[in-house]
Design an enzyme around this catalytic site. Sequence first.
Site, PDB file in Angstrom:
ATOM      1  N   SER A  88       0.860  -1.178  -0.056  1.00 38.32           N
ATOM      2  CA  SER A  88      -0.045  -0.006   0.113  1.00 38.32           C
ATOM      3  C   SER A  88       0.991   1.148  -0.015  1.00 38.32           C
ATOM      4  O   SER A  88       1.529   1.525   1.091  1.00 38.32           O
ATOM      5  CB  SER A  88      -0.842   0.025   1.043  1.00 38.32           C
ATOM      6  OG  SER A  88      -1.679   1.117   1.330  1.00 38.32           O
TER       7      SER A  88
ATOM      8  N   HIS B 177      -1.288  -1.524  -4.197  1.00 37.60           N
ATOM      9  CA  HIS B 177      -2.580  -0.862  -3.521  1.00 37.60           C
ATOM     10  C   HIS B 177      -2.641   0.648  -3.142  1.00 37.60           C
ATOM     11  O   HIS B 177      -1.659   0.941  -2.739  1.00 37.60           O
ATOM     12  CB  HIS B 177      -2.768  -1.625  -2.068  1.00 37.60           C
ATOM     13  CG  HIS B 177      -4.146  -1.699  -1.577  1.00 37.60           C
ATOM     14  ND1 HIS B 177      -5.238  -2.406  -1.961  1.00 37.60           N
ATOM     15  CD2 HIS B 177      -4.494  -0.614  -0.487  1.00 37.60           C
ATOM     16  CE1 HIS B 177      -5.946  -1.916  -1.446  1.00 37.60           C
ATOM     17  NE2 HIS B 177      -5.899  -0.996  -0.326  1.00 37.60           N
TER      18      HIS B 177
ATOM     19  N   ASP C 201      -4.991   3.642  -1.851  1.00 39.74           N
ATOM     20  CA  ASP C 201      -5.717   3.989  -1.070  1.00 39.74           C
ATOM     21  C   ASP C 201      -6.269   5.486  -1.505  1.00 39.74           C
ATOM     22  O   ASP C 201      -5.557   6.290  -1.165  1.00 39.74           O
ATOM     23  CB  ASP C 201      -5.487   3.905   0.237  1.00 39.74           C
ATOM     24  CG  ASP C 201      -5.548   2.544   0.903  1.00 39.74           C
ATOM     25  OD1 ASP C 201      -6.281   1.615   0.496  1.00 39.74           O
ATOM     26  OD2 ASP C 201      -4.579   2.394   1.447  1.00 39.74           O
TER      27      ASP C 201
ATOM     28  N   MET D 252      -8.630   8.323  -0.127  1.00 34.80           N
ATOM     29  CA  MET D 252      -9.687   8.817   0.676  1.00 34.80           C
ATOM     30  C   MET D 252     -10.242  10.368   0.710  1.00 34.80           C
ATOM     31  O   MET D 252      -9.459  11.061  -0.032  1.00 34.80           O
ATOM     32  CB  MET D 252      -8.694   8.944   2.057  1.00 34.80           C
ATOM     33  CG  MET D 252      -8.075   7.410   2.318  1.00 34.80           C
ATOM     34  SD  MET D 252      -7.265   7.720   3.901  1.00 34.80           S
ATOM     35  CE  MET D 252      -6.571   5.939   3.880  1.00 34.80           C
TER      36      MET D 252
ATOM     37  N   HIS E  41      -8.504   1.306  -3.893  1.00 38.82           N
ATOM     38  CA  HIS E  41      -9.439   1.157  -2.931  1.00 38.82           C
ATOM     39  C   HIS E  41      -9.898   2.435  -2.855  1.00 38.82           C
ATOM     40  O   HIS E  41      -9.334   3.468  -2.394  1.00 38.82           O
ATOM     41  CB  HIS E  41      -8.554   0.722  -1.694  1.00 38.82           C
ATOM     42  CG  HIS E  41      -9.467   0.480  -0.395  1.00 38.82           C
ATOM     43  ND1 HIS E  41      -8.870   0.139   0.732  1.00 38.82           N
ATOM     44  CD2 HIS E  41     -10.580   0.524  -0.260  1.00 38.82           C
ATOM     45  CE1 HIS E  41      -9.986   0.015   1.924  1.00 38.82           C
ATOM     46  NE2 HIS E  41     -10.853   0.369   1.039  1.00 38.82           N
TER      47      HIS E  41
ATOM     48  N   MET F  33     -12.040   4.793  -0.699  1.00 36.01           N
ATOM     49  CA  MET F  33     -12.616   4.917   0.598  1.00 36.01           C
ATOM     50  C   MET F  33     -13.186   6.372   0.373  1.00 36.01           C
ATOM     51  O   MET F  33     -13.017   7.389   1.193  1.00 36.01           O
ATOM     52  CB  MET F  33     -11.647   5.076   1.698  1.00 36.01           C
ATOM     53  CG  MET F  33     -11.244   3.497   2.159  1.00 36.01           C
ATOM     54  SD  MET F  33     -10.099   3.370   3.205  1.00 36.01           S
ATOM     55  CE  MET F  33      -8.457   3.580   2.427  1.00 36.01           C
TER      56      MET F  33
ATOM     57  N   MET G 136     -11.589  -5.349   5.783  1.00 32.73           N
ATOM     58  CA  MET G 136     -10.790  -4.433   6.472  1.00 32.73           C
ATOM     59  C   MET G 136     -10.604  -5.100   7.999  1.00 32.73           C
ATOM     60  O   MET G 136     -11.387  -5.541   8.687  1.00 32.73           O
ATOM     61  CB  MET G 136     -11.496  -3.452   6.630  1.00 32.73           C
ATOM     62  CG  MET G 136     -11.749  -2.385   5.441  1.00 32.73           C
ATOM     63  SD  MET G 136      -9.929  -2.043   4.607  1.00 32.73           S
ATOM     64  CE  MET G 136      -9.186  -1.108   5.968  1.00 32.73           C
TER      65      MET G 136
ATOM     66  N   GLY H 165      -8.790   4.317   7.067  1.00 33.10           N
ATOM     67  CA  GLY H 165      -8.486   5.668   7.037  1.00 33.10           C
ATOM     68  C   GLY H 165      -7.179   5.988   7.495  1.00 33.10           C
ATOM     69  O   GLY H 165      -6.630   6.984   7.470  1.00 33.10           O
TER      70      GLY H 165
ATOM     71  N   GLY I 199      -2.908   4.494   8.495  1.00 33.20           N
ATOM     72  CA  GLY I 199      -2.026   3.499   8.490  1.00 33.20           C
ATOM     73  C   GLY I 199      -1.379   2.964   9.772  1.00 33.20           C
ATOM     74  O   GLY I 199      -1.647   3.968  10.841  1.00 33.20           O
ATOM     75  N   GLY I 200      -0.689   1.940   9.992  1.00 30.61           N
ATOM     76  CA  GLY I 200      -0.055   1.657  11.283  1.00 30.61           C
ATOM     77  C   GLY I 200      -0.760   1.024  12.346  1.00 30.61           C
ATOM     78  O   GLY I 200      -0.325   0.942  13.425  1.00 30.61           O
TER      79      GLY I 200
ATOM     80  N   ASP J  52      -6.680  -6.268   4.489  1.00 33.69           N
ATOM     81  CA  ASP J  52      -6.177  -4.963   4.656  1.00 33.69           C
ATOM     82  C   ASP J  52      -6.113  -4.447   5.982  1.00 33.69           C
ATOM     83  O   ASP J  52      -7.296  -4.069   6.533  1.00 33.69           O
ATOM     84  CB  ASP J  52      -6.601  -3.896   3.677  1.00 33.69           C
ATOM     85  CG  ASP J  52      -6.041  -2.569   3.626  1.00 33.69           C
ATOM     86  OD1 ASP J  52      -4.909  -2.416   4.309  1.00 33.69           O
ATOM     87  OD2 ASP J  52      -6.500  -1.873   2.766  1.00 33.69           O
ATOM     88  N   GLY J  53      -4.917  -4.201   6.816  1.00 30.73           N
ATOM     89  CA  GLY J  53      -4.797  -3.627   8.102  1.00 30.73           C
ATOM     90  C   GLY J  53      -4.157  -4.232   8.898  1.00 30.73           C
ATOM     91  O   GLY J  53      -4.635  -5.262   9.287  1.00 30.73           O
ATOM     92  N   GLY J  54      -2.949  -3.970   9.532  1.00 28.65           N
ATOM     93  CA  GLY J  54      -2.139  -4.459  10.369  1.00 28.65           C
ATOM     94  C   GLY J  54      -1.676  -5.780   9.829  1.00 28.65           C
ATOM     95  O   GLY J  54      -1.219  -6.673  10.779  1.00 28.65           O
TER      96      GLY J  54
ATOM     97  N   GLY K 187       1.113  -2.223   4.196  1.00 33.62           N
ATOM     98  CA  GLY K 187       1.960  -0.801   4.051  1.00 33.62           C
ATOM     99  C   GLY K 187       3.149  -0.634   4.787  1.00 33.62           C
ATOM    100  O   GLY K 187       4.116  -0.610   4.479  1.00 33.62           O
TER     101      GLY K 187
END
Length: 219
Positions: free
Chosen positions: A7, A32, A34, A36, A65, A67, A136, A141, A143-144, A174-176, A196
């Site tokens: 990402s 990827h 994102d 937003m 993606h 959002m 998700m 919304g 990162g990290g 997606d996420g963590g 990411g």
Amino acid sequence: MFKLAPSILSADFYRLGEQIREVMEAGADELHIDVMDGVFVPCISFGMPVIKSIRKNCPMYFDVHLMITEPIRYLEEFAKLGADGLTVHCEACSELGKTVEKMKQLGVKAGVALKPATPISAIYEVAMQLDRVLVMTVEPGFGGQKLIPECVTKVKELEAYRKKTGASFDIQVDGGIVTDNVKAVHEAGAEVFVAGTAIFGGDIRQNVLSFKEEITRAD
């Protein structure tokens, strides 16, 4: 067959082109992206000019993606810019069926994303038309964040639903996502992994290779 989708939200934008080349040369499968809008999610990221710019010099699969609220308004523009796949949030669409139909008409891969609290039943009405369902594993919304463990159960539920119905969509997370949890998420049924911070933090090439090695062990 798994796919790794770094990402660029976590990239260093001063060195964006250089870092995209690094993930591409290291063997990442997709990019990827994102987008937003500051409405559906609190943050604003980047939009059409960035995608247009990197498309000129990057042959990778663009996994865009969205959002954003009512994404149907912009699907055609993103497709023209070179998106190979578009993923919208079911929570952001007043008419999900029409939105998915529009993506199919544009000739892009059609994806629908689910926020952590959204049940998989939200995609039932369009499931047979989808190429991808994105689970998700953090709140969208930012990162990290750390992966929400309960979301792995949702991946299992989605995999069971896919087998039961014969749907052909792939399952993306997606996420963590990090090397320490990617095996468990893969075993739950996910095939496409967005990462990411875990890719763009430190040695990018080595991070890509480490991810692919870890997922391969779970195959």
